[in-house]
Design an enzyme around this catalytic site. Structure first.
Site, mmCIF file in Angstrom:
data_model
loop_
_atom_site.group_PDB
_atom_site.id
_atom_site.type_symbol
_atom_site.label_atom_id
_atom_site.label_comp_id
_atom_site.label_asym_id
_atom_site.label_seq_id
_atom_site.Cartn_x
_atom_site.Cartn_y
_atom_site.Cartn_z
ATOM 1 N N GLU A 159 0.552 1.387 5.963
ATOM 2 C CA GLU A 159 0.536 2.842 6.161
ATOM 3 C C GLU A 159 -0.521 3.291 7.172
ATOM 4 O O GLU A 159 -0.416 4.374 7.727
ATOM 5 C CB GLU A 159 0.320 3.561 4.819
ATOM 6 C CG GLU A 159 1.430 3.324 3.800
ATOM 7 C CD GLU A 159 2.721 4.073 4.145
ATOM 8 O OE1 GLU A 159 2.778 4.714 5.195
ATOM 9 O OE2 GLU A 159 3.668 3.983 3.337
ATOM 10 N N ASP A 216 0.831 -1.207 0.000
ATOM 11 C CA ASP A 216 0.000 0.000 0.000
ATOM 12 C C ASP A 216 0.866 1.258 0.000
ATOM 13 O O ASP A 216 2.035 1.236 0.405
ATOM 14 C CB ASP A 216 -0.978 0.008 1.191
ATOM 15 C CG ASP A 216 -0.287 -0.040 2.551
ATOM 16 O OD1 ASP A 216 0.701 -0.777 2.699
ATOM 17 O OD2 ASP A 216 -0.737 0.690 3.466
HETATM 18 ZN ZN ZN Z 1 6.826 2.179 4.021
#
Ligand code: ZN
Length: 421
Positions: free
Chosen positions: A169, A102
């Site tokens: 994230e 991601d």
């Molecule tokens: Zn990273």
């Protein structure tokens, strides 16, 4: 075998770069469907080279309900985990290469200076685009290490695992789910962007809110009320003082950072009417946690600083501000300095480049703490790309660094797997 593996990487340099650009063109922003698109693509590519692939749908409700679940900040209805496995020739030590698929959103596209954020443009020395640096470069390098081992039938003593994860994230859902699935290894390398330095730790981060009470009154008679905005100022000053105290002595692995343990107030909202004295202010912030520090101790430090500032103010003494903890609560993580994987990565790096290598810990949270704290797996970050370019506009990665990391990671896998020269 070492020379053959390095030759394999060199022979495929153009394909490595092309595959990185291809992955950058898939906008796998945390929480988007494209996170899973990349996962399915990688599962297929791992199967193509003969890895045993475990691709599973993450049971979201059960996973998010676990008491030690690290938190998410975006909603998902569908989430996939992928681990590819190359068996070793005996029950020797296993090594996991773990990379997140991601990426964060692009931010204001006009700040990219004409670059298409998901264009995946390749120039002579650089691959451009969101995720190029953080961390599709490291991901592609790890994939090509697995390819080299599979195609050349490298006789590793123990299994090589390649784990690709979503949701790094926004808290670490993917790596948490991988561990919950039962995957473990004797050591792990996460090829996050470290500019080829070695980072065996990450600081923690805790999200909080401070609620500051006031008393409403008509603004024309404000002396009859108490402004929650005015009462926030001494609390903000107390937060800044606490931040200075907490950074006065730095952990040796964080001395390179001016402010390793920042405490920042990122949002403030107060009042609901322009001509009323505001009776509530809510400040949202994020607090760094030191290597080796218990998150509870950090929480207490902030609560005590706020309480002490309230005790100095007649209104707040009677109506104290409250601190709430919510959202991402990331513990720090630190692999022992004598863990073998550090030496393995250092040796591999030194064998492929003269570039001096520093050792430090990241200021931000990462999946390292999950691998280390929950999985008990000695873990280091080592990868291509300048983290200063991550998350910002015009993200890019140096092709030379990608290839150097690829070569070093390959040698680290051989060394860990007991394959002699
Ligand atoms: Zn990273």
């Amino acid at each position: 075998m070492h020379a053959r593996v390095l030759q394999f990487v060199d022979d495929h340099a153009a394909e490595i770069v092309a595959e990185l650009a291809e992955l950058v063109r898939i906008p796998s922003v945390s929480g988007s469907d494209e996170e899973n698109t990349v996962q399915h693509l990688l599962a297929a590519r791992m199967a193509e080279i003969g890895m045993d692939v475990d691709a599973w749908q993450i049971p979201l409700d059960a996973t998010l309900a676990e008491p030690d679940f690290p938190g998410v900040e975006v909603e998902r209805r569908d989430a996939w985990g992928v681990v590819g496995r190359l068996p070793g020739r005996e029950a020797g030590p296993s090594l996991l290469l773990n990379a997140h698929v991601d990426v964060v959103p692009t931010g204001d596209p006009t700040a990219w200076g004409g670059e298409q954020p998901f264009g995946g443009r390749v120039s002579t020395s650089t691959v451009h685009g969101r995720g190029a640096c953080d961390m599709k470069a490291g991901l592609v390098a790890a994939l090509w290490v697995a390819r080299a081992c599979a195609v050349l039938r490298v006789p590793l003593a123990g299994p090589l695992l390649l784990g690709t994860v979503i949701g790094e994230e926004d808290g670490g859902l993917g790596t948490y789910a991988l561990l919950r699935r039962g995957w473990r290894a004797d050591a792990c390398i996460i090829p996050e962007p470290t500019s080829l330095d070695i980072a065996p730790g990450n600081c923690g981060a805790l999200s909080f809110r401070i609620l500051v009470p006031g008393r409403a009154a008509h603004a024309s008679r404000r002396l009859a009320g108490v402004s929650s905005i005015e009462k926030f100022f001494p609390l903000f000053a107390a937060v800044r003082r606490l931040e200075a105290e907490r950074n006065a002595v730095k952990h040796p692995l964080t001395t390179r950072w001016d402010l390793p343990l920042s405490i920042e107030i990122g949002t403030v909202s107060a009042g609901e009417w322009a001509s009323s004295v505001p009776d509530l202010l809510t400040a949202g912030g994020r607090m760094g946690v030191a290597l080796g520090e218990e998150p509870d101790a950090a929480r207490r430090a902030l609560e005590e600083a706020v309480a002490a500032a309230c005790a100095d103010d007649p209104w707040l003494r009677e109506h104290p501000a409250r601190v709430q903890w919510w959202g991402g609560q990331f513990a720090p993580g630190l692999t022992d300095s004598d863990a073998e994987i550090l030496e393995v990565v250092r040796r591999a790096h030194a064998a492929v480049t003269r570039r001096p290598q520093a050792t430090w810990a990241t200021q931000y949270g990462s999946d390292l703490r999950l691998m280390h704290n929950i999985g008990g797996v000695p873990t280091v970050h080592y990868g291509p790309g300048d983290v200063g370019l991550a998350h910002g506009p015009a993200e890019s990665v140096s092709i030379a660094e990608v290839l150097t990391a690829n070569r070093a990671l390959a040698l680290a896998v051989l060394d860990h797997g007991g394959v002699s020269t």
